[in-house]
Design a protein around this motif. Structure first.
Motif: not given
Length: 171
Positions: A102-103, A105-107, A109-110, A137, A139-140, A143
């Motif tokens: 999950e981390t 995937e967050t990176v 997408f960032s 995620p 988080s995307a 963001e």
């Protein structure tokens, strides 16, 4: 009068721009590298054994992959061990991070969302497409909301035919 003449596509006429996060989904296999497999008796990392592993391991197997390095065991792992893994994987992998998938995937997408030309959305009515892909995620979504809110006229979530309003600029 032809019945076709009276049909109006209100979604198309609305001027809404759909922002689809699926367009920013990074290609490449996701791999979780768990350093627990390198631990002595599952408890601690022995430097000599680990350095021997690093010398002998086939790092090319990570070519074009996205790697999350973690340790799922309750163990003593020095920081340099994670750094050494990242150093060896980086020439081959697309992305290497510390943490969960999950981390990772967050990176990913960032990085992708950082490439957005925000001017393309300035003053527009934007719908962030949702509910379609469980790989994306939360988080995307957070963001992209933070990125678009300062520039858009309005921001919504969902599908153009059924949206949840999130933000409307006061003119």
């Amino acid at each position: 009068m032809d019945i076709q003449e009276n049909i109006v596509n209100k979604v198309a006429a609305s001027g809404l721009i759909t922002f689809n996060l699926e367009d920013y989904l990074e290609n490449g296999e996701r791999v979780l590298y768990d350093i627990k497999d390198n631990l002595f008796h599952g408890l601690m990392l022995r430097e000599k054994d680990f350095r021997d592993f690093v010398k002998e391991h086939d790092w090319q197997q990570y070519q074009d992959k996205n790697i999350a390095i973690t340790c799922t065991a309750d163990a003593i792992v020095p920081t340099w061990a994670y750094m050494l893994l990242a150093n060896k994987m980086r020439p081959f992998a697309n992305q290497v991070v510390f943490g969960s998938l999950e981390t990772l995937e967050t990176v990913l997408f960032s990085k992708a969302l950082a490439q957005i030309n925000l001017e393309d959305y300035a003053g527009q009515r934007v719908v962030v497409k949702g509910c379609a892909n469980p790989q994306i995620p939360i988080s995307a979504y957070v963001e992209v909301t933070a990125l678009l809110t300062p520039v858009v006229k309005s921001l919504m979530y969902g599908e153009p035919c059924s949206t949840v309003p999130l933000y409307k600029r006061k003119d």
